[in-house]
Structure formats: C-alpha cells, structure tokens
Design a protein around this motif. Sequence first.
Motif, PDB file in Angstrom:
ATOM      1  N   ARG A  40      72.601  72.627  55.564  1.00 30.03           N
ATOM      2  CA  ARG A  40      71.636  73.031  56.598  1.00 30.03           C
ATOM      3  C   ARG A  40      71.052  71.812  57.305  1.00 30.03           C
ATOM      4  NH1 ARG A  40      69.661  71.926  52.012  1.00 30.03           N
ATOM      5  NH2 ARG A  40      67.463  71.548  51.533  1.00 30.03           N
ATOM      6  N   LEU A  41      70.297  72.115  58.364  1.00 27.21           N
ATOM      7  CA  LEU A  41      69.541  71.068  59.062  1.00 27.21           C
ATOM      8  C   LEU A  41      68.239  70.864  58.312  1.00 27.21           C
ATOM      9  CD1 LEU A  41      69.536  69.362  61.746  1.00 27.21           C
ATOM     10  CD2 LEU A  41      67.980  71.120  62.637  1.00 27.21           C
ATOM     11  N   ILE A  42      67.865  69.607  58.092  1.00 31.28           N
ATOM     12  CA  ILE A  42      66.624  69.336  57.362  1.00 31.28           C
ATOM     13  C   ILE A  42      65.790  68.309  58.118  1.00 31.28           C
ATOM     14  CG2 ILE A  42      67.579  67.477  55.893  1.00 31.28           C
ATOM     15  CD1 ILE A  42      65.971  69.122  53.583  1.00 31.28           C
ATOM     16  N   THR A  43      64.478  68.455  58.015  1.00 33.53           N
ATOM     17  CA  THR A  43      63.575  67.454  58.599  1.00 33.53           C
ATOM     18  C   THR A  43      63.407  66.340  57.579  1.00 33.53           C
ATOM     19  OG1 THR A  43      62.394  69.226  59.721  1.00 33.53           O
ATOM     20  CG2 THR A  43      61.283  67.090  59.587  1.00 33.53           C
ATOM     21  N   LEU A  44      63.645  65.121  58.001  1.00 37.11           N
ATOM     22  CA  LEU A  44      63.562  64.005  57.048  1.00 37.11           C
ATOM     23  C   LEU A  44      62.110  63.691  56.699  1.00 37.11           C
ATOM     24  CD1 LEU A  44      66.330  61.678  58.512  1.00 37.11           C
ATOM     25  CD2 LEU A  44      66.446  63.135  56.481  1.00 37.11           C
ATOM     26  N   ASP A  45      61.905  63.369  55.437  1.00 33.57           N
ATOM     27  CA  ASP A  45      60.604  62.954  54.942  1.00 33.57           C
ATOM     28  C   ASP A  45      60.207  61.635  55.622  1.00 33.57           C
ATOM     29  OD1 ASP A  45      59.138  63.783  52.111  1.00 33.57           O
ATOM     30  OD2 ASP A  45      58.787  61.690  52.695  1.00 33.57           O
ATOM     31  N   ARG A  46      58.911  61.456  55.843  1.00 34.20           N
ATOM     32  CA  ARG A  46      58.471  60.222  56.487  1.00 34.20           C
ATOM     33  C   ARG A  46      58.875  58.993  55.667  1.00 34.20           C
ATOM     34  NH1 ARG A  46      55.642  58.330  60.621  1.00 34.20           N
ATOM     35  NH2 ARG A  46      54.786  56.279  60.163  1.00 34.20           N
ATOM     36  N   LYS A  47      58.834  59.158  54.327  1.00 38.19           N
ATOM     37  CA  LYS A  47      59.177  58.020  53.461  1.00 38.19           C
ATOM     38  C   LYS A  47      60.666  57.652  53.611  1.00 38.19           C
ATOM     39  CE  LYS A  47      58.254  56.098  48.962  1.00 38.19           C
ATOM     40  NZ  LYS A  47      59.195  55.063  49.309  1.00 38.19           N
ATOM     41  N   THR A  48      61.509  58.679  53.718  1.00 36.18           N
ATOM     42  CA  THR A  48      62.951  58.441  53.905  1.00 36.18           C
ATOM     43  C   THR A  48      63.181  57.688  55.211  1.00 36.18           C
ATOM     44  OG1 THR A  48      63.498  60.434  52.683  1.00 36.18           O
ATOM     45  CG2 THR A  48      65.174  59.617  54.202  1.00 36.18           C
ATOM     46  N   ARG A  49      62.442  58.106  56.268  1.00 35.09           N
ATOM     47  CA  ARG A  49      62.609  57.444  57.561  1.00 35.09           C
ATOM     48  C   ARG A  49      62.088  56.008  57.493  1.00 35.09           C
ATOM     49  NH1 ARG A  49      59.884  59.956  61.743  1.00 35.09           N
ATOM     50  NH2 ARG A  49      61.289  58.964  63.243  1.00 35.09           N
ATOM     51  N   ALA A  50      60.996  55.825  56.736  1.00 32.25           N
ATOM     52  CA  ALA A  50      60.449  54.464  56.579  1.00 32.25           C
ATOM     53  C   ALA A  50      61.455  53.588  55.825  1.00 32.25           C
ATOM     54  CB  ALA A  50      59.111  54.515  55.846  1.00 32.25           C
ATOM     55  N   ASP A  51      62.097  54.150  54.792  1.00 29.33           N
ATOM     56  CA  ASP A  51      63.090  53.379  54.023  1.00 29.33           C
ATOM     57  C   ASP A  51      64.245  52.919  54.924  1.00 29.33           C
ATOM     58  OD1 ASP A  51      61.645  53.746  51.723  1.00 29.33           O
ATOM     59  OD2 ASP A  51      62.913  55.341  50.911  1.00 29.33           O
ATOM     60  N   ALA A  52      64.586  53.766  55.912  1.00 31.06           N
ATOM     61  CA  ALA A  52      65.730  53.445  56.786  1.00 31.06           C
ATOM     62  C   ALA A  52      65.306  52.597  57.986  1.00 31.06           C
ATOM     63  CB  ALA A  52      66.380  54.740  57.272  1.00 31.06           C
ATOM     64  N   SER A  53      64.002  52.386  58.137  1.00 30.81           N
ATOM     65  CA  SER A  53      63.508  51.807  59.402  1.00 30.81           C
ATOM     66  C   SER A  53      64.016  50.387  59.667  1.00 30.81           C
ATOM     67  CB  SER A  53      61.987  51.852  59.465  1.00 30.81           C
ATOM     68  OG  SER A  53      61.457  51.059  58.448  1.00 30.81           O
ATOM     69  N   SER A  54      64.193  49.579  58.604  1.00 29.15           N
ATOM     70  CA  SER A  54      64.605  48.198  58.894  1.00 29.15           C
ATOM     71  C   SER A  54      66.015  48.150  59.483  1.00 29.15           C
ATOM     72  CB  SER A  54      64.479  47.301  57.661  1.00 29.15           C
ATOM     73  OG  SER A  54      65.321  47.781  56.666  1.00 29.15           O
ATOM     74  N   SER A  55      66.913  48.998  58.967  1.00 33.09           N
ATOM     75  CA  SER A  55      68.264  48.950  59.546  1.00 33.09           C
ATOM     76  C   SER A  55      68.304  49.559  60.948  1.00 33.09           C
ATOM     77  CB  SER A  55      69.293  49.595  58.624  1.00 33.09           C
ATOM     78  OG  SER A  55      68.983  50.941  58.434  1.00 33.09           O
ATOM     79  N   PHE A  56      67.332  50.406  61.269  1.00 32.35           N
ATOM     80  CA  PHE A  56      67.278  50.988  62.622  1.00 32.35           C
ATOM     81  C   PHE A  56      66.352  50.177  63.550  1.00 32.35           C
ATOM     82  CE2 PHE A  56      68.987  54.771  60.563  1.00 32.35           C
ATOM     83  CZ  PHE A  56      69.641  55.466  61.571  1.00 32.35           C
ATOM     84  N   TYR A  57      65.849  49.053  63.054  1.00 32.44           N
ATOM     85  CA  TYR A  57      64.898  48.237  63.823  1.00 32.44           C
ATOM     86  C   TYR A  57      63.679  49.049  64.263  1.00 32.44           C
ATOM     87  CZ  TYR A  57      69.072  45.427  63.824  1.00 32.44           C
ATOM     88  OH  TYR A  57      70.191  44.755  63.408  1.00 32.44           O
ATOM     89  N   GLY A  58      63.048  49.724  63.323  1.00 40.43           N
ATOM     90  CA  GLY A  58      61.805  50.453  63.612  1.00 40.43           C
ATOM     91  C   GLY A  58      61.933  51.931  63.311  1.00 40.43           C
ATOM     92  N   ILE A  59      60.866  52.480  62.704  1.00 38.68           N
ATOM     93  CA  ILE A  59      60.904  53.893  62.279  1.00 38.68           C
ATOM     94  C   ILE A  59      61.099  54.837  63.471  1.00 38.68           C
ATOM     95  CG2 ILE A  59      58.381  54.226  62.301  1.00 38.68           C
ATOM     96  CD1 ILE A  59      58.808  55.903  59.676  1.00 38.68           C
TER      97      ILE A  59
END
Length: 244
Positions: A156-175
């Motif tokens: 299914r489609l899921i809304t990502l947790d803020r913490k998950t997005r924060a964990d990925a933020s460095s590789s995406f150059y910002g949350i």
Amino acid sequence: KVFNNQRCASVWIAGEIAQIIKQKQAQQLPCVLGLATGSTPIQVYKELVRLHKEEGLSFQNVITFNLDEYFPIPKESLHSYYHFMHENLFNHVDIQKENIHIPDGTLIKEQIEDFCQYYEKLILEKGGLDFQLLGIGSTGHIGFNEPGSSVNSKTRLITLDRKTRADASSSFYGIENVPKYAITMGIGTILQAKKIIIAAFTEGKQRIASTVIEGQLSSQYPATFLQNHKNTLFVLERASAQGL
Ligand code: GLP
C-alpha cells in the motif's frame, strides 16, 4: 546470530541466499527473492555479485520483488530504490529484466491501489517469497511499514514517519527533499515469506535491535511482528548486538 563484523555477516547472508538459489536450480524451479534497500544490504549484494562473477552463481531462475519505493520518485533519480537496486545488484548479474519487480514510484495517485493489488497477486502467482531480506529503520519499520502498521497489512501507499524522513535527509540534502510517501509491501506480505533474514549493523542500530528482538510485540515497533514468524533469523554484528 552475531558476527564479529558487518563484512563477515554480509558474506554469510549472501551465502545463505546463494544456497537457496542453487537448491531451486537443482529442482529446476524459479527462486523468488524479496529484496531490501538501505546501507545494510549493500555488502550482501556486493558478495552476491562476486559469487556471480567469480564462482558462476547464476540468477537466471531468480525472480525478485523489492520491498518498497519512495513515492513519488522518477526511476532515474539517484535516490530511487530502482536506481539503488540496479547499481548495487541487477546491472552486475545475469537476472532477466522481466523478473525484476520494484514498486513503481512514477504512478499517478489514482493508479496506486490497483498497482498494489497487482503486486500482491503477482508475488502469489510466482509461488510466494522463498526468502525475504530485511533491514530495519530507526522507527522499527521493515520495508516502510511505519509504527501503527497492522500485522495483516498488504502492499500500500504509506505516509513516511517524520523520523524516517529525517534519517534520509542527509542523502537528499535536506528533509524538504525527502518524499512524504512510499509504496511498501505490508507486514502481512512480508510474514508470508518462507524464510526471513533481518540484518542490523552498526552501533546506531543497538537500541532498535534489542527493542525488536526482546521487546513486546507491538505495532509501535512493526518489526516485533517477526517474533511470531516460524523461520526468521536476526543477524547482528558486535556493535549492533551490544544492547541485548
Ligand atoms: C529505509 C528502507 C528500509 C531499510 C531502512 C534502513 O527506510 N525502506 O527497508 O531497512 O531504510 O536503512 P539502513 O540500512 O540504511 O539503515
């Protein structure tokens, strides 16, 4: 199972996967693998590529289903799991392109539900997952099944947790650049796999590894549902095992 370091653990996991592939080859059957992304499985894929190049391990009978993909995301994005899987594994082995399945991050929203049902159906049609490889997110997610995911959840489609997005933020150059959604196999989908290996490496995974292995079953930590699966192995190395 606790190894001295990540490399030994990864080589061992790759060996287990190779054995499943070969057993299926001997029976002239397809081998259906559920695959994961993230930094954790990178060395496993590296070893599988080595086994292919140096020891002739063939992927001709292998059918793969990836756990998840960001949504929305173009396939060619450096952050897409499509890109990750091709870079780290598929481009370097003899897997047939039509046997690769990854949730599609390029759909329009109205197509997602049908796609998810199709993905579930296809896994079953191919005979179900013989093996599922998992990493673990700091929220206790497997795939992208964030806290609150039910034990019976499906793709299914899921809304990502803020913490998950924060964990990925460095590789995406910002949350703000990290997608807000993902398409993920469900917990129910994962639990249908015949064999599961979940790996957690590095000191940063200490806390979540002990919570998931020793804590109470709870949708607050979706990976705890693996405790009830008949054939799941948790693979750690010295640093990640220290909280046990
Ligand atoms: C992402 C993936 C998960 C993965 C997790 C941990 O959230 N969707 O499947 O387990 O990252 O990543 P890493 O292995 O880099 O710690």
